[in-house]
Design a protein around this motif. Structure first.
Motif, PDB file in Angstrom:
ATOM      1  N   VAL A   1      -9.655  -6.979   3.828  1.00  0.00           N
ATOM      2  CA  VAL A   1      -8.488  -7.447   3.093  1.00  0.00           C
ATOM      3  C   VAL A   1      -7.193  -7.079   3.809  1.00  0.00           C
ATOM      4  O   VAL A   1      -6.244  -7.868   3.888  1.00  0.00           O
ATOM      5  CB  VAL A   1      -8.489  -6.887   1.655  1.00  0.00           C
ATOM      6  CG1 VAL A   1      -7.251  -7.361   0.901  1.00  0.00           C
ATOM      7  CG2 VAL A   1      -9.759  -7.318   0.910  1.00  0.00           C
TER       8      VAL A   1
ATOM      9  N   GLN B   1     -10.697  -5.534  -4.860  1.00  0.00           N
ATOM     10  CA  GLN B   1     -11.131  -6.064  -3.574  1.00  0.00           C
ATOM     11  C   GLN B   1     -10.607  -5.202  -2.431  1.00  0.00           C
ATOM     12  O   GLN B   1     -11.312  -4.959  -1.443  1.00  0.00           O
ATOM     13  CB  GLN B   1     -10.644  -7.508  -3.421  1.00  0.00           C
ATOM     14  CG  GLN B   1     -11.317  -8.491  -4.373  1.00  0.00           C
ATOM     15  CD  GLN B   1     -10.668  -9.862  -4.343  1.00  0.00           C
ATOM     16  OE1 GLN B   1      -9.627 -10.065  -3.712  1.00  0.00           O
ATOM     17  NE2 GLN B   1     -11.271 -10.816  -5.032  1.00  0.00           N
ATOM     18  N   ILE B   2      -9.373  -4.725  -2.557  1.00  0.00           N
ATOM     19  CA  ILE B   2      -8.810  -3.846  -1.522  1.00  0.00           C
ATOM     20  C   ILE B   2      -9.609  -2.556  -1.447  1.00  0.00           C
ATOM     21  O   ILE B   2      -9.950  -2.079  -0.351  1.00  0.00           O
ATOM     22  CB  ILE B   2      -7.328  -3.544  -1.817  1.00  0.00           C
ATOM     23  CG1 ILE B   2      -6.489  -4.822  -1.708  1.00  0.00           C
ATOM     24  CG2 ILE B   2      -6.792  -2.480  -0.857  1.00  0.00           C
ATOM     25  CD1 ILE B   2      -5.062  -4.651  -2.198  1.00  0.00           C
TER      26      ILE B   2
ATOM     27  N   GLY C   1      -2.361 -10.328  -1.756  1.00  0.00           N
ATOM     28  CA  GLY C   1      -3.374 -11.194  -2.342  1.00  0.00           C
ATOM     29  C   GLY C   1      -3.042 -11.499  -3.783  1.00  0.00           C
ATOM     30  O   GLY C   1      -2.245 -10.798  -4.418  1.00  0.00           O
TER      31      GLY C   1
END
Length: 370
Positions: free
Chosen positions: A367, A359-360, A138
């Protein structure tokens, strides 16, 4: 439920690891069987690693310690600045694995052309990361303008309006304001303080407010436009349509004048050049005025100067600090500490990479596709 539990286990390892499986079960309240199953998935995904043995506390038997892995999964931080493009690959332990910067003149530019160059930089950087065994899953992009709904709404110095960059690369790309991401970079990679006002000196002057370890964005995500705080009501015209804004006095263009770079300005300041010293004094005074209002309104724990203000800090610290002390003495006695950023020009691109790491940690199932 499984997605939530994956996040709980990974978050616990991230915050306070390394931990054994038994310790994870105790800390999370999950059963040992559930923890073992979740850990197996996280090991398979390459986000955690087993690293030796520690005492688990259960009748003295040793257990295998689990910690975040920096060997397989990485994120990509990107930045479009006025005079460069940048990319930075960071693994899950927040170790920088590679950096790439491309000088460029992006003022009043064609978005399609700049995004094409950035796509090339993304391909080059991710390919190099993959050669070292990392999987970039990402990316996030820092831009010098206002962002809403994943769209760069307005970047006056780039000459861009309503530009969507979601198709930047063959991986998810988030987008945020440069000063916001620089503040997060300072939080995660710099001083690690949890309450501060980060002030980013670029062509414009932006700010990011971190409170309790969280970025404050405002109702519409537009908080931090410090550059358009009025410091001299009848001052020169600003590009925003107002007069006497901070940017007119302390933005990069105002500081440099006819000089070519911040390094050249710093050299002139070192040599005692009168015009350079006057420019720094003028900028420092204006910053002091604007930051006085910010301190009175926001009460930050400290003020961090970054961007071009970093290398110029030795000459800005005095006038900014004196201005704050003079104006705030009667109200609060001592102004908040004024410090220089610990990560310099990399703040925004590191914050972008760090955003994807967060986010992970928060949603590993989504994700990582677990």
């Amino acid at each position: 439920m499984r997605a939530r539990n994956l996040a709980v286990v990974l978050g616990t390892i991230h915050r306070s690891g390394p931990h054994t499986r038994a310790a994870l079960a105790e800390r999370t309240g999950l059963t040992k069987t559930t923890v073992s199953s979740l850990v197996s998935d996280l090991l398979e995904a390459g986000v955690v690693t087993e690293s030796g043995t520690v005492r688990a506390g259960e009748r003295g038997r040793p257990g295998v310690a689990l910690s975040l892995s920096g060997h397989r999964v990485a994120t990509l931080g990107l930045e479009i600045n006025i005079d460069y493009l940048a990319a930075c690959v960071v693994d899950l332990t927040r170790t920088v694995r590679l950096r790439r910067t491309r000088p460029a003149d992006n003022r009043n530019s064609d978005p399609a052309e700049i995004l094409r160059r950035l796509r090339d930089l993304v391909k080059e950087t991710t390919a190099e990361a993959e050669e070292s065994g990392l999987r970039v899953i990402g990316a996030a992009l820092a831009v010098p303008g206002t962002v809403a709904g994943g769209v760069l709404r307005n970047a006056p110095h780039l000459g861009w309006r309503d530009v969507r960059v979601a198709d930047l690369a063959d991986l998810p790309v988030a987008i945020d304001n440069e000063a916001n991401l620089a503040a997060l970079g300072e939080l995660w990679f710099g001083s690690r303080a949890t309450d501060f006002l980060y002030v980013s000196g670029e062509i414009g002057v932006g700010a990011g407010l971190v409170v309790g370890g969280e970025l404050f964005r405002g109702t519409f995500g537009l908080a931090g436009e410090l550059g358009h705080v009025v410091v001299v009501p009848d001052g020169p015209a600003c590009r925003c349509g107002g007069r006497g804004c901070l940017e007119v006095y302390a933005g990069q263009d105002a500081l440099l004048g006819d000089l070519g770079s911040v390094a050249e300005l710093a050299a002139r300041l070192e040599s005692g050049d009168r015009r350079a010293l006057e420019a720094a004094e003028r900028a420092g005074h204006a910053l002091g005025v604007a930051l006085t209002s910010a301190v009175q309104l926001l009460d930050p724990g400290r003020i961090v100067l970054g961007g071009v203000f970093g290398p110029l800090f030795p000459w800005l610290e005095g006038p900014v600090g004196d201005g704050l002390a003079t104006r705030l003495r009667q109200l609060r006695g001592t102004p908040p500490p004024l410090v220089v950023s610990g990560i310099g020009a990399d703040a925004a691109v590191l914050g972008a990479a760090g955003l994807v790491i967060q986010q992970i940690i928060a949603e590993p199932a989504r994700v990582l596709g677990l």
